[in-house]
Design an enzyme around this catalytic site. Structure first.
Site, PDB file in Angstrom:
ATOM      1  CE  LYS A 113      -4.468  -1.485   1.339  1.00  0.00           C
ATOM      2  NZ  LYS A 113      -5.585  -1.520   2.240  1.00  0.00           N
ATOM      3  CE  LYS A 198      -6.072  -8.245  -1.883  1.00  0.00           C
ATOM      4  NZ  LYS A 198      -5.828  -7.759  -0.543  1.00  0.00           N
ATOM      5  CE  LYS A 201     -12.282  -2.348   0.588  1.00  0.00           C
ATOM      6  NZ  LYS A 201     -12.795  -3.402   1.429  1.00  0.00           N
TER       7      LYS A 201
HETATM    8  P1  TYM Z   1     -10.798  -5.843   3.770  1.00  0.00           P
HETATM    9  O1  TYM Z   1     -11.799  -4.791   4.091  1.00  0.00           O
HETATM   10  O2  TYM Z   1      -9.742  -5.540   2.766  1.00  0.00           O
HETATM   11  O3  TYM Z   1     -11.532  -7.143   3.305  1.00  0.00           O
HETATM   12  C1  TYM Z   1     -12.594  -7.698   4.055  1.00  0.00           C
HETATM   13  C2  TYM Z   1     -12.560  -9.211   3.982  1.00  0.00           C
HETATM   14  O4  TYM Z   1     -12.618  -9.642   2.605  1.00  0.00           O
HETATM   15  C3  TYM Z   1     -11.539 -10.518   2.327  1.00  0.00           C
HETATM   16  N1  TYM Z   1     -11.101 -10.302   0.942  1.00  0.00           N
HETATM   17  C4  TYM Z   1     -10.914 -11.286   0.047  1.00  0.00           C
HETATM   18  N2  TYM Z   1     -11.077 -12.624   0.133  1.00  0.00           N
HETATM   19  C5  TYM Z   1     -10.819 -13.354  -0.978  1.00  0.00           C
HETATM   20  N3  TYM Z   1     -10.404 -12.809  -2.170  1.00  0.00           N
HETATM   21  C6  TYM Z   1     -10.215 -11.467  -2.290  1.00  0.00           C
HETATM   22  N4  TYM Z   1      -9.828 -10.934  -3.449  1.00  0.00           N
HETATM   23  C7  TYM Z   1     -10.485 -10.644  -1.145  1.00  0.00           C
HETATM   24  N5  TYM Z   1     -10.420  -9.309  -0.920  1.00  0.00           N
HETATM   25  C8  TYM Z   1     -10.789  -9.120   0.361  1.00  0.00           C
HETATM   26  C9  TYM Z   1     -10.453 -10.133   3.311  1.00  0.00           C
HETATM   27  O5  TYM Z   1      -9.556 -11.192   3.528  1.00  0.00           O
HETATM   28  C10 TYM Z   1     -11.268  -9.810   4.543  1.00  0.00           C
HETATM   29  O6  TYM Z   1     -11.572 -10.973   5.267  1.00  0.00           O
HETATM   30  N6  TYM Z   1      -7.708  -5.661   7.653  1.00  0.00           N
HETATM   31  C11 TYM Z   1      -8.988  -6.136   7.204  1.00  0.00           C
HETATM   32  C12 TYM Z   1     -10.154  -5.657   8.030  1.00  0.00           C
HETATM   33  C13 TYM Z   1     -10.047  -5.905   9.486  1.00  0.00           C
HETATM   34  C14 TYM Z   1     -10.311  -7.136  10.149  1.00  0.00           C
HETATM   35  C15 TYM Z   1     -10.177  -6.857  11.536  1.00  0.00           C
HETATM   36  C16 TYM Z   1     -10.638  -8.416   9.697  1.00  0.00           C
HETATM   37  C17 TYM Z   1      -9.795  -4.975  10.434  1.00  0.00           C
HETATM   38  N7  TYM Z   1      -9.855  -5.543  11.659  1.00  0.00           N
HETATM   39  C18 TYM Z   1     -10.362  -7.853  12.500  1.00  0.00           C
HETATM   40  C19 TYM Z   1     -10.833  -9.403  10.681  1.00  0.00           C
HETATM   41  C20 TYM Z   1     -10.686  -9.129  12.042  1.00  0.00           C
HETATM   42  C21 TYM Z   1      -9.204  -5.648   5.794  1.00  0.00           C
HETATM   43  O7  TYM Z   1      -8.700  -4.634   5.368  1.00  0.00           O
HETATM   44  O8  TYM Z   1     -10.109  -6.383   5.107  1.00  0.00           O
END
Ligand code: TYM
Length: 335
Positions: A113, A198, A201
């Site tokens: 990032k 990957k 968004k």
């Molecule tokens: P975020 O908001 O990027 O994504 C949310 C969830 O979606 C999953 N994900 C994917 N899974 C499969 N293929 C993909 N291309 C894909 N893109 C996103 C992510 O693995 C995630 O589960 N850091 C985290 C948010 C977070 C969090 C937490 C998660 C903050 N605190 C505590 C669990 C527990 C994030 O940015 O996810």
């Protein structure tokens, strides 16, 4: 009893990876019925990069609507905004002071990032995984359902828990060790334009992803234009090797049809990609458009969403605050 906790960043545009890698599994775990489920919208994480305040409020509501439309039931699970629960930021400071920078230097997501502009990246972007550890540990979560890309952050949360337990709790398990739950067929959905990146968004091209807000024509168009290769659809894993775009479409088909990439290979192997793409379009439209309509319906009543978030936050505050208070005591604070 299991305690399930997971979160997503607020956005108006959840994409297929969020759905298949996480959201759909949240619903399955909720419906298993033997766990307490907490699903957060991590709006504090959203300000680690430049943001627009009004857009953030809407994105948080919109994410809540997406959770509910996808099947998270506010009567069974708590849905809340991270910013409404002070324990997250409180615990983050405590953890920040015991997390070596060396641990954070290993985090690949920060490197991706921040890119070459590391010096301009915010401190928040760098320490993001510490806030994530707080998100999980304040609830004593036992299981954390996420996509494959969050594995490293989960390991950091476990390292922080172990370090705290050793240094401040005399080796007792004060913090529960959270288990990552990386389940289903599509734990890493890839971009439709590049099978080695990957689906995300934040990727520049909207053609690289399917958004939960896309209409049927847009979904069909994106799948029709998805990158493939000149061969026929692979019939087995060996034939799929080195063909990431083909494998990605087959995996998405497998996940959406509740089967597997192998089953998709058996069904479409040897045929032209257009056959797979047509079937995948129909399936994706059938599975995703009801979620979009439900989401749009929910968004016509923002007060109802706000009430759900308020109730979820109340529960989340009650569950998390005792752990923060006890942590402070163990660290020697007066109150
Ligand atoms: P975020 O908001 O990027 O994504 C949310 C969830 O979606 C999953 N994900 C994917 N899974 C499969 N293929 C993909 N291309 C894909 N893109 C996103 C992510 O693995 C995630 O589960 N850091 C985290 C948010 C977070 C969090 C937490 C998660 C903050 N605190 C505590 C669990 C527990 C994030 O940015 O996810």
């Amino acid at each position: 009893m299991k305690r399930i906790l997971s979160c997503m960043q607020p956005t108006n545009n959840l994409q297929l990876g969020n759905y298949l890698g996480a959201l759909r599994n949240w619903v399955k775990l909720q419906d298993d019925g033997d766990s307490e489920c907490l699903y957060g919208i991590v709006d504090l994480h959203a300000i680690t990069v430049k943001h627009d305040p009004a857009a953030l409020t809407n994105a948080t509501r919109s994410a809540a609507a997406a959770y509910i439309a996808a099947g998270v039931d506010p009567k069974k699970s708590s849905i809340f905004a991270q910013s409404a629960v002070p324990a997250h930021s409180q615990m983050m400071w405590l953890f920040s002071c015991m997390t070596p920078m060396g641990w954070l230097n290993r985090m690949t997501q920060f490197k991706e990032k921040a890119g070459k502009k590391k010096d301009q990246a915010s401190l928040g972007l760098y320490s993001y995984p510490v806030l994530m550890a707080a998100d999980i540990l304040i609830y004593q979560a036992t299981h954390v359902p996420v996509g494959d890309d969050q594995k490293q952050h989960l390991e950091l949360a476990r390292d922080i828990a172990a370090s705290f337990n050793q240094h401040y709790a005399g080796g007792d398990t004060f913090f529960t060790m959270p288990e990552p739950v990386i389940m289903g067929e599509a734990t890493r959905v890839m971009s439709l334009r590049d099978g080695t990146a990957k689906m995300s968004k934040s990727a520049e091209s909207d053609m690289s992803r399917i958004n939960l807000t896309d209409d049927a024509d847009t979904i069909a168009n994106k799948i029709r234009k998805a990158k493939t290769d000149p061969g026929a659809v692979p019939s087995n894993k060996e034939e799929a090797e080195g063909r990431p775009e083909a494998l990605n479409l087959l995996t998405i088909y497998g996940a959406l049809s509740d089967t597997s990439a192998e089953a998709s290979m058996a069904e479409f192997g040897g045929q032209q990609f257009s056959v797979l793409k047509n079937a995948l379009s129909d399936l994706a439209v059938a599975k995703l458009t009801p979620i979009t309509s439900r989401m749009n319906e929910l968004l016509t009543d923002p007060a109802e969403i706000d009430a759900i978030l308020a109730k979820g936050a109340e529960k989340a505050r009650a569950l998390s605050q005792p752990t923060v208070d006890e942590t402070m005591k163990l660290m020697g604070f007066w109150s």
